[in-house]
Design an enzyme around this catalytic site. Structure first.
Site, PDB file in Angstrom:
ATOM      1  N   GLY A   1     -38.251   7.459  12.656  1.00 39.90           N
ATOM      2  CA  GLY A   1     -36.994   6.817  12.276  1.00 39.90           C
ATOM      3  C   GLY A   1     -36.734   5.617  13.163  1.00 39.90           C
TER       4      GLY A   1
ATOM      5  N   HIS B   1     -48.461   7.696  14.038  1.00 41.29           N
ATOM      6  CA  HIS B   1     -48.145   8.039  12.642  1.00 41.29           C
ATOM      7  C   HIS B   1     -49.395   8.539  11.915  1.00 41.29           C
ATOM      8  CE1 HIS B   1     -43.968   6.606  12.356  1.00 41.29           C
ATOM      9  NE2 HIS B   1     -44.334   5.851  13.382  1.00 41.29           N
TER      10      HIS B   1
ATOM     11  N   GLU C   1     -49.499   9.804   9.060  1.00 41.64           N
ATOM     12  CA  GLU C   1     -49.347   9.692   7.605  1.00 41.64           C
ATOM     13  C   GLU C   1     -49.821   8.355   7.040  1.00 41.64           C
ATOM     14  OE1 GLU C   1     -47.076   9.539   9.883  1.00 41.64           O
ATOM     15  OE2 GLU C   1     -45.238   8.480   9.320  1.00 41.64           O
TER      16      GLU C   1
ATOM     17  N   SER D   1     -41.119   5.747 -24.794  1.00 44.07           N
ATOM     18  CA  SER D   1     -41.377   4.305 -24.749  1.00 44.07           C
ATOM     19  C   SER D   1     -42.857   3.997 -24.912  1.00 44.07           C
ATOM     20  CB  SER D   1     -40.892   3.739 -23.412  1.00 44.07           C
ATOM     21  OG  SER D   1     -41.784   4.128 -22.380  1.00 44.07           O
TER      22      SER D   1
ATOM     23  N   SER E   1     -44.499   9.306 -21.970  1.00 48.47           N
ATOM     24  CA  SER E   1     -45.559   9.904 -22.797  1.00 48.47           C
ATOM     25  C   SER E   1     -45.942  11.273 -22.264  1.00 48.47           C
ATOM     26  CB  SER E   1     -46.807   9.015 -22.808  1.00 48.47           C
ATOM     27  OG  SER E   1     -46.510   7.778 -23.373  1.00 48.47           O
TER      28      SER E   1
ATOM     29  N   LYS F   1     -45.526   9.165  -9.081  1.00 48.68           N
ATOM     30  CA  LYS F   1     -46.162   8.656 -10.307  1.00 48.68           C
ATOM     31  C   LYS F   1     -47.627   9.097 -10.432  1.00 48.68           C
ATOM     32  CE  LYS F   1     -46.017   4.769 -13.309  1.00 48.68           C
ATOM     33  NZ  LYS F   1     -44.722   4.719 -13.963  1.00 48.68           N
TER      34      LYS F   1
END
Ligand code: XMP
Length: 512
Positions: free
Chosen positions: A54, A168, A170, A222, A228, A368
């Site tokens: 952070g 980090h 990640e 759409s 879909s 996604k």
């Protein structure tokens, strides 16, 4: 969910990345605000907890602190950067602001060959981004790694199951970062790999069936990836109780409407209403130049058409939406303040609350790329799974200036060529989006022996992970040349092509 990893968000720009890395290990992860209460956290039955980094400094007042009881639960915790400093603070360690800011690549020497650093070399390249550091070990802790700049670059208290890293793990700039995370999850927290898209599909289908029972669900389709995959998932769960509505607003890519009907109505035998509303949209857009006005007009008209059609279906109780996890995190983040509206996004999900429909959002916890994996699990055609994102307002925001049927036709023809050539050259999957933009200027050219005075088209191709930032793609000159030649020769009304070489930020992906 059992066997889950809960990530406390202290405002790091990488919190989402932590969640993704954990899920890549086939373990479910969820991001929660840093100030979640211990009781709420326990309700989520975490097998492990991660404190994100952070921007705050513990040397200042009013910094984000978590419920102290969380640290005493005995559930394994990994603190990253600020998260590590917080563990130190709660355990009587000392955190101080160092004179040298450690930013970028650093060389880490490990002191222990087990725990987080099991099966790794003792010298690791890691990515750092901090000014504060742990300057005195907390009671009962040992330092497990150091860098030139900090002698406590990682620490642990095995008994209390508390672990911290200043770097980090990640980010991809820490090449062995994923292994460090895996060591924490598999070896220290004993998490099991049970988060797969197959299990997600199975779980979603049974939940949807229970929730919907014998009622009706509507969904705006759409033809993009999210809606879909959503439709196919729902179709699998509730068959013809699902009513999809596809609105052709006249601003679609060439033959897109036909393709959607062929795939969903013919191939999947879905309840699909195909609404031709081209004239309505074009009438309202006539003479409109301002991009925000265009977006609003299209958004409102879409809602009107959708509502009219939904009414005709009869009593409906549910609305299915393809909301993704990043949208959910964004709106719930405990630290994020109000941000400026760059563009009013219209997507098929933005339907009015007054429709009083209960929402079904099976992708609320997914990224996604995970939705794409669900598409693969559900055996959707490749063409749909890998389709580039297409904005809700469609070609209207790729026609700079006013929209007319003639200009739409020019852009559709140019866009088809761009996509065909990009696919042929093997760049389609490698790019996030590639498209043509019709500019509101004309230029002089010469064709045969005659003077021309015609439209200019800009080509745009970008790579991106999530559409938030993007880089322009260095497409080969040959390919650019081929696209340019084909458009100028085959699309009436265009005599010049330019290539957009701007990244986001400071530009955006779409021109409007
Ligand atoms: P920008 O142009 O803001 O676009 O850099 C980021 C990503 O979002 C897509 N985009 C939209 N998607 N409704 C959508 O569903 C919209 O109104 C909209 N506007 C932009 C854009 O194509 C890119 O992928």
């Amino acid at each position: 969910m059992e066997n889950s990893v809960i990530i406390l968000d202290f405002g790091s720009q990488y919190t989402q990345l932590i969640a993704r890395r954990v899920r890549e290990c086939n373990i479910y992860s969820e991001i929660v605000p840093y100030n979640i209460s211990c009781r709420e956290l326990l309700n989520k039955k975490p097998k492990a907890i991660i404190f994100s980094g952070g921007p705050s400094s513990l040397s200042k007042k009013n910094v984000p602190l978590c419920d102290k009881k969380i640290i005493q639960l005995g559930i394994p915790i990994l603190g990253i950067c600020y998260g590590m400093q917080l563990i130190a603070r709660f355990n009587q360690g000392k955190v101080s602001t160092s004179l040298i800011r450690e930013y970028g690549k650093a060389s880490l020497q490990t002191r222990k060959k087990d725990g987080l650093f099991a099966n790794l070399n003792s010298n690791l390249t890691v990515w750092m981004s901090h000014t504060d550091k742990v300057s005195k070990l907390p009671v009962g802790f040992e330092s497990t790694a150091f860098t030139q700049n900090s002698s406590i670059a990682a620490f642990r208290n095995k008994e209390k199951k508390l672990y911290g890293v200043q770097f980090h793990p990640e980010v991809v700039h820490t090449p062995k970062g994923k292994k460090v995370i895996q060591n924490f999850l598999y070896k220290i927290a004993d998490c099991k790999e049970n988060w797969t898209m197959k299990s997600v599909v199975k779980h979603s289908i049974s939940t949807i069936r229970k929730q919907v029972a014998n009622k009706k669900v509507i969904c705006a389709l759409s033809g993009g990836v999210d809606s879909s995959v959503l439709s196919i998932l729902l179709h699998k769960a509730i068959g013809r109780q699902l009513h999809c509505i596809f609105v052709n607003n006249g601003l679609l890519r060439k033959d897109e409407g036909k393709k959607v009907v062929k795939t969903f109505k013919t191939h999947y035998n879905m309840n699909l209403k195909y609404i031709r509303a081209e004239n309505r949209f074009l009438k309202r857009l006539k003479g409109i130049i301002d991009p925000e006005k265009k977006r609003k007009i299209i958004g409102h008209e879409f809602i009107r058409v959708f509502q009219e059609e939904a009414k005709k279906i009869g009593p409906v109780n549910f609305l299915a939406q393809g909301t993704l996890y990043p949208d959910v995190i964004e709106s719930h983040s405990a630290l994020s303040g109000p941000s400026a509206t760059i563009k009013s996004h219209h997507n098929v999900g933005g339907l009015p609350k007054k429709m009083k429909l209960t929402l079904i959002e099976p992708f609320r916890n997914l990224f996604k790329d995970e939705v794409r994996k669900i598409g693969v699990t559900l055996k959707l055609p490749q063409e749909i799974i890998w389709r580039h994102p297409f904005p809700g307002p469609g070609l209207a925001i790729r026609i700079v200036g006013s929209v007319s049927p003639e200009r739409i036709k020019i852009l559709q023809a140019a866009d088809t060529i761009v996509i065909e050539e990009i696919k042929k050259a093997g760049f389609y999957k490698k790019t996030w989006q590639a498209f043509a933009v019709l500019l509101p200027i004309k230029s002089v050219g010469v064709m045969g022996d005659a003077r021309t005075y015609e439209n200019v088209i800009a080509l745009r191709a970008v790579t991106s992970l999530d559409g938030m930032t993007a880089d322009w793609v260095k497409l080969p000159y040959d390919l650019l040349g081929k696209i340019s030649n084909r458009i100028i020769n085959q699309v009436n009304g265009v005599n010049r092509i330019v290539y957009d070489i701007s990244s986001k930020p400071p530009s955006t992906i779409e021109w409007e």
